[in-house]
Design a protein around this motif. Structure first.
Motif, PDB file in Angstrom:
ATOM      1  N   MET A  40     -15.531  -4.831   3.379  1.00  0.00           N
ATOM      2  CA  MET A  40     -15.764  -5.676   2.331  1.00  0.00           C
ATOM      3  C   MET A  40     -14.424  -5.964   1.541  1.00  0.00           C
ATOM      4  N   ASN A  41     -13.628  -4.903   1.274  1.00  0.00           N
ATOM      5  CA  ASN A  41     -12.478  -5.040   0.805  1.00  0.00           C
ATOM      6  C   ASN A  41     -11.635  -6.081   1.420  1.00  0.00           C
ATOM      7  N   ALA A  42     -11.540  -5.978   2.666  1.00  0.00           N
ATOM      8  CA  ALA A  42     -10.795  -6.799   3.468  1.00  0.00           C
ATOM      9  C   ALA A  42     -11.121  -8.378   3.546  1.00  0.00           C
ATOM     10  N   VAL A  97     -19.446 -18.369 -20.802  1.00  0.00           N
ATOM     11  CA  VAL A  97     -19.799 -18.125 -19.262  1.00  0.00           C
ATOM     12  C   VAL A  97     -18.984 -17.078 -18.671  1.00  0.00           C
ATOM     13  N   SER A  98     -20.145 -16.235 -18.229  1.00  0.00           N
ATOM     14  CA  SER A  98     -19.244 -14.780 -17.464  1.00  0.00           C
ATOM     15  C   SER A  98     -19.830 -14.746 -16.192  1.00  0.00           C
ATOM     16  N   PHE A  99     -18.928 -14.780 -15.042  1.00  0.00           N
ATOM     17  CA  PHE A  99     -19.036 -14.845 -13.865  1.00  0.00           C
ATOM     18  C   PHE A  99     -18.491 -13.452 -13.376  1.00  0.00           C
ATOM     19  N   HIS A 100     -19.183 -12.959 -12.143  1.00  0.00           N
ATOM     20  CA  HIS A 100     -18.771 -12.023 -11.442  1.00  0.00           C
ATOM     21  C   HIS A 100     -19.070 -12.209 -10.077  1.00  0.00           C
ATOM     22  N   PRO A 101     -18.235 -11.781  -8.682  1.00  0.00           N
ATOM     23  CA  PRO A 101     -18.728 -11.920  -7.533  1.00  0.00           C
ATOM     24  C   PRO A 101     -19.914 -10.972  -7.354  1.00  0.00           C
ATOM     25  N   PHE A 102     -21.021 -11.515  -6.430  1.00  0.00           N
ATOM     26  CA  PHE A 102     -22.111 -10.616  -6.067  1.00  0.00           C
ATOM     27  C   PHE A 102     -21.721  -9.104  -5.688  1.00  0.00           C
ATOM     28  N   TYR A 103     -22.453  -8.078  -6.004  1.00  0.00           N
ATOM     29  CA  TYR A 103     -22.158  -6.649  -5.688  1.00  0.00           C
ATOM     30  C   TYR A 103     -23.276  -5.931  -5.319  1.00  0.00           C
ATOM     31  N   MET A 104     -24.248  -6.660  -5.827  1.00  0.00           N
ATOM     32  CA  MET A 104     -25.632  -5.635  -5.260  1.00  0.00           C
ATOM     33  C   MET A 104     -26.872  -6.432  -5.380  1.00  0.00           C
ATOM     34  N   LEU A 105     -27.660  -6.360  -4.446  1.00  0.00           N
ATOM     35  CA  LEU A 105     -29.024  -6.966  -4.493  1.00  0.00           C
ATOM     36  C   LEU A 105     -29.885  -6.976  -5.675  1.00  0.00           C
ATOM     37  N   PRO A 106     -30.751  -7.686  -6.210  1.00  0.00           N
ATOM     38  CA  PRO A 106     -30.979  -8.741  -5.723  1.00  0.00           C
ATOM     39  C   PRO A 106     -30.064  -9.989  -6.523  1.00  0.00           C
ATOM     40  N   LEU A 107     -28.899  -9.472  -7.252  1.00  0.00           N
ATOM     41  CA  LEU A 107     -28.061 -10.512  -8.124  1.00  0.00           C
ATOM     42  C   LEU A 107     -27.154 -10.973  -7.222  1.00  0.00           C
ATOM     43  N   CYS A 108     -27.505 -11.958  -6.375  1.00  0.00           N
ATOM     44  CA  CYS A 108     -26.521 -12.789  -5.693  1.00  0.00           C
ATOM     45  C   CYS A 108     -27.100 -14.273  -5.827  1.00  0.00           C
ATOM     46  N   ASP A 135     -13.819  -5.636  -5.903  1.00  0.00           N
ATOM     47  CA  ASP A 135     -14.929  -6.533  -6.370  1.00  0.00           C
ATOM     48  C   ASP A 135     -15.209  -7.748  -5.756  1.00  0.00           C
ATOM     49  N   PRO A 136     -14.117  -8.489  -5.722  1.00  0.00           N
ATOM     50  CA  PRO A 136     -12.764  -8.520  -6.013  1.00  0.00           C
ATOM     51  C   PRO A 136     -12.451  -9.271  -7.618  1.00  0.00           C
ATOM     52  N   HIS A 137     -11.715  -8.541  -8.403  1.00  0.00           N
ATOM     53  CA  HIS A 137     -11.397  -9.266  -9.544  1.00  0.00           C
ATOM     54  C   HIS A 137     -10.667 -10.496  -9.401  1.00  0.00           C
ATOM     55  N   SER A 138      -9.898 -10.401  -8.311  1.00  0.00           N
ATOM     56  CA  SER A 138      -8.887 -11.699  -7.958  1.00  0.00           C
ATOM     57  C   SER A 138      -9.592 -12.739  -7.856  1.00  0.00           C
ATOM     58  N   VAL A 139     -10.907 -12.825  -7.105  1.00  0.00           N
ATOM     59  CA  VAL A 139     -11.431 -14.139  -6.809  1.00  0.00           C
ATOM     60  C   VAL A 139     -12.454 -14.153  -8.242  1.00  0.00           C
ATOM     61  N   LEU A 140     -12.556 -13.239  -9.144  1.00  0.00           N
ATOM     62  CA  LEU A 140     -13.300 -13.512 -10.315  1.00  0.00           C
ATOM     63  C   LEU A 140     -12.325 -14.465 -11.037  1.00  0.00           C
ATOM     64  N   GLY A 141     -11.094 -14.018 -11.288  1.00  0.00           N
ATOM     65  CA  GLY A 141     -10.185 -14.981 -12.092  1.00  0.00           C
ATOM     66  C   GLY A 141      -9.998 -16.478 -11.356  1.00  0.00           C
ATOM     67  N   ILE A 142      -9.499 -16.384 -10.138  1.00  0.00           N
ATOM     68  CA  ILE A 142      -9.297 -17.760  -9.726  1.00  0.00           C
ATOM     69  C   ILE A 142     -10.524 -18.674  -9.684  1.00  0.00           C
ATOM     70  N   TYR A 155     -13.204 -16.627 -18.654  1.00  0.00           N
ATOM     71  CA  TYR A 155     -12.147 -15.816 -18.358  1.00  0.00           C
ATOM     72  C   TYR A 155     -11.828 -15.414 -17.249  1.00  0.00           C
ATOM     73  N   ALA A 156     -10.479 -14.773 -17.040  1.00  0.00           N
ATOM     74  CA  ALA A 156     -10.169 -14.248 -15.947  1.00  0.00           C
ATOM     75  C   ALA A 156     -10.026 -12.424 -15.983  1.00  0.00           C
ATOM     76  N   GLU A 157     -10.151 -12.043 -14.835  1.00  0.00           N
ATOM     77  CA  GLU A 157      -9.922 -10.395 -14.953  1.00  0.00           C
ATOM     78  C   GLU A 157      -8.839 -10.295 -13.574  1.00  0.00           C
ATOM     79  N   TYR A 158      -8.138  -9.309 -13.337  1.00  0.00           N
ATOM     80  CA  TYR A 158      -7.481  -9.264 -12.552  1.00  0.00           C
ATOM     81  C   TYR A 158      -6.885  -7.729 -12.128  1.00  0.00           C
ATOM     82  N   ASP A 159      -7.552  -6.921 -12.792  1.00  0.00           N
ATOM     83  CA  ASP A 159      -7.219  -5.331 -12.317  1.00  0.00           C
ATOM     84  C   ASP A 159      -7.875  -5.035 -11.024  1.00  0.00           C
ATOM     85  N   ALA A 160      -7.181  -4.212 -10.278  1.00  0.00           N
ATOM     86  CA  ALA A 160      -7.359  -3.663  -8.941  1.00  0.00           C
ATOM     87  C   ALA A 160      -7.871  -2.276  -8.822  1.00  0.00           C
ATOM     88  N   VAL A 161      -8.629  -1.597  -8.096  1.00  0.00           N
ATOM     89  CA  VAL A 161      -8.995  -0.276  -8.049  1.00  0.00           C
ATOM     90  C   VAL A 161      -8.053   0.684  -7.268  1.00  0.00           C
TER      91      VAL A 161
END
Length: 512
Positions: free
Chosen positions: A441-443, A174-185, A115-122, A83-89
């Motif tokens: 990190m956002n940039a 299959v569920s993906f998320h960009p890494f956001y906190m260790l050790p889940l990278c 997070d960024p959800h933009s890269v989650l979706g793409i 799936y894609a997500e695309y909401d911003a904060v």
């Protein structure tokens, strides 16, 4: 070389050959930066893209205008979903630059992809299209389902899609998320999944202010309550009573253990009034993350009591409305093994000279000496799921089974599901300098040179996982057996009714 291995090589080559185009797509979604339930342009881009790629697309699935469901089939076989997500904060607008500044034409209070959800979706889209290409080239059969999931920050759409049957008859997710906190990278979750998440809006309405103190009204006044009459407290008073009582009682909601959290937001549709007229409507949203459902229910009981009494004190009517009510996730070791095998074969992201130059420019702008290797070391390393699990458990009480929250958990109750993480660009802290400001990190999440490795690694990993599951029926059979065993051992029915509707009509702000 096996047929599956040849197909994986084809898929990986597709990602490499299309990386520039994928990165351009990401920049587009990243710049749109639309908040929860208001992702109209982002969703429409996906709908048009999926149709151009040959998918059948339902626009506005499950009654959610910013959701979609896309399906493509290459003949009989399993159905796999990502799936894609695309909401911003809100409050995080940041340009794709090495200095702190909002995107052009917005204030710093506008939304941004954090997070960024933009890269989650793409990234998941890259995996889907690469797998589709390889399936056609090598005659691999099966069906790909790709859903658009808005309002993840509110756990908004997945519970609704689930209740409406969009995950039924799916063989693996299959569920993906960009890494956001260790050790889940650069790993997959093993036993410890995300926990429960509840969110509710309490609305206070003062529609009968004239009945607050009838005896004080001027009997000769031509209006129901004269300006000299005692004023009904009104909706704002109810909201403030609700807010202060709930915050004061936070220590009494749950023990100070287990990694739970509690947050609030005031929805901005309160009516400004003049003279001595009371405010007619006010809304407050509370959201809480807990390791399990029992803990979430304790918080709910406190909030419901507080809301009832706050409404009575302020001469208001009370309406409460669920935003989300999510169960903790279900583990599936077989799916995690298949996914991580593919991630290992692809390798962790690597940041090249262009990315390093960007990171060093950020450091110089902050008055730091540029590092030879500026990126967090773990972002370019793999960690086995079992080792990530061991390290994660070191920070948790022995009794705690789940940690933090994300709405993929709802999907895991419909089909065997793996949750995995690939690094996003993050800088190694400089000793003595403290953490980098959040905008950094956002940039980095919006600069092509630094975000492309996430897309590349994730796309190849998802494509390889799909091709394995399509080509080797014994893998899905084992994942399904494990899924069924876990459901039987611990039934966990949905927490909301089947006719639950997404709260799209509430006054969610646009944040300009």
């Amino acid at each position: 070389m096996s047929l599956t291995d040849e197909a994986k090589k084809t898929a990986q080559a597709w990602v490499d050959e299309n990386l520039e185009r994928l990165t351009e797509w990401h920049t587009h979604i990243w710049q749109l930066a639309e908040p929860a339930w208001r992702e109209y342009r982002s969703q429409q881009w996906y709908v048009e893209r999926m149709r151009e790629e040959g998918f059948e697309v339902e626009d506005g699935s499950a009654g959610m205008p910013t959701a979609f469901s896309a399906t493509w089939s290459n003949g009989d076989g399993p159905t796999l979903l990502t799936y894609a997500e695309y909401d911003a904060v809100p409050g995080n607008s940041q340009a794709a630059t090495t200095t702190e500044q909002p995107q052009d034409g917005t204030s710093r209070f506008a939304p941004g992809h954090t997070d960024p959800h933009s890269v989650l979706g793409i990234s998941t889209l890259a995996g889907v299209l690469a797998a589709k290409h390889a399936m056609i080239e090598h005659g691999i059969t099966g069906t790909i389902r790709y859903t658009g999931e808005p309002a993840e920050k509110m756990h908004g759409s997945k519970v609704v899609h689930g209740l409406r049957g969009y995950y039924d008859n799916v063989d693996g997710i299959v569920s993906f998320h960009p890494f956001y906190m260790l050790p889940l990278c650069n790993t997959a979750r093993w036993d410890t999944q995300c926990g429960a998440y509840y969110s509710k809006v309490y609305t206070f309405s003062c529609d009968s202010a004239e009945t607050w103190q009838v005896s004080s009204a001027d009997p000769n006044s031509p209006i129901p309550a004269s300006h000299s009459a005692a004023r009904a407290p009104g909706a704002n008073v109810a909201l403030m009573q609700m807010y202060t009582s709930s915050r004061i009682m936070q220590d009494a909601m749950l023990p100070a253990a287990g990694g739970w959290s509690f947050s609030d937001a005031i929805l901005s549709d309160g009516q400004a009034t003049a003279d001595n007229l009371p405010q007619r409507v006010a809304r407050i949203q509370f959201s809480w993350r807990t390791p399990d459902i029992e803990m979430a229910e304790h918080v709910l009981a406190v909030l419901d009591r507080n809301a009832e009494h706050a409404a009575a004190m302020a001469h208001c009517e009370l309406e409460d409305r669920w935003i989300a009510r999510s169960r903790p996730g279900r583990t599936n070791h077989k799916m995690a093994e298949v996914l991580y095998d593919n991630l290992s074969a692809v390798g962790a992201p690597q940041y090249g000279a262009d990315a390093v130059a960007v990171a060093q420019e950020v450091q110089r702008g902050l008055g730091l000496d540029p590092s030879e290797k500026p990126f967090l070391a773990e972002t370019e390393q793999l960690i086995e799921p079992q080792e990530a699990e061991r390290l994660l458990r070191e920070h948790m009480p022995a009794w705690q089974r789940n940690w933090t929250s994300d709405d993929y958990v709802e999907m895991s109750h419909y089909a065997p599901t793996v949750r995995f993480y690939v690094s996003r660009p993050a800088l190694q802290p400089v000793p003595g300098a403290g953490p980098y400001p959040a905008w950094v990190m956002n940039a980095l999440g919006g600069i092509p040179a630094t975000i492309a490795p996430t897309i590349q690694t994730t796309g190849k990993t998802i494509a390889g996982t799909f091709l394995d599951l399509f080509s080797k029926p014994e893998l899905l059979a084992e994942a399904k057996r494990e899924f069924d065993e876990r459901v039987e051992a611990e039934p966990m029915p949905a927490l909301l009714p089947a006719d639950f509707e997404a709260p799209i009509d509430l006054p969610w702000p646009e944040y300009k």
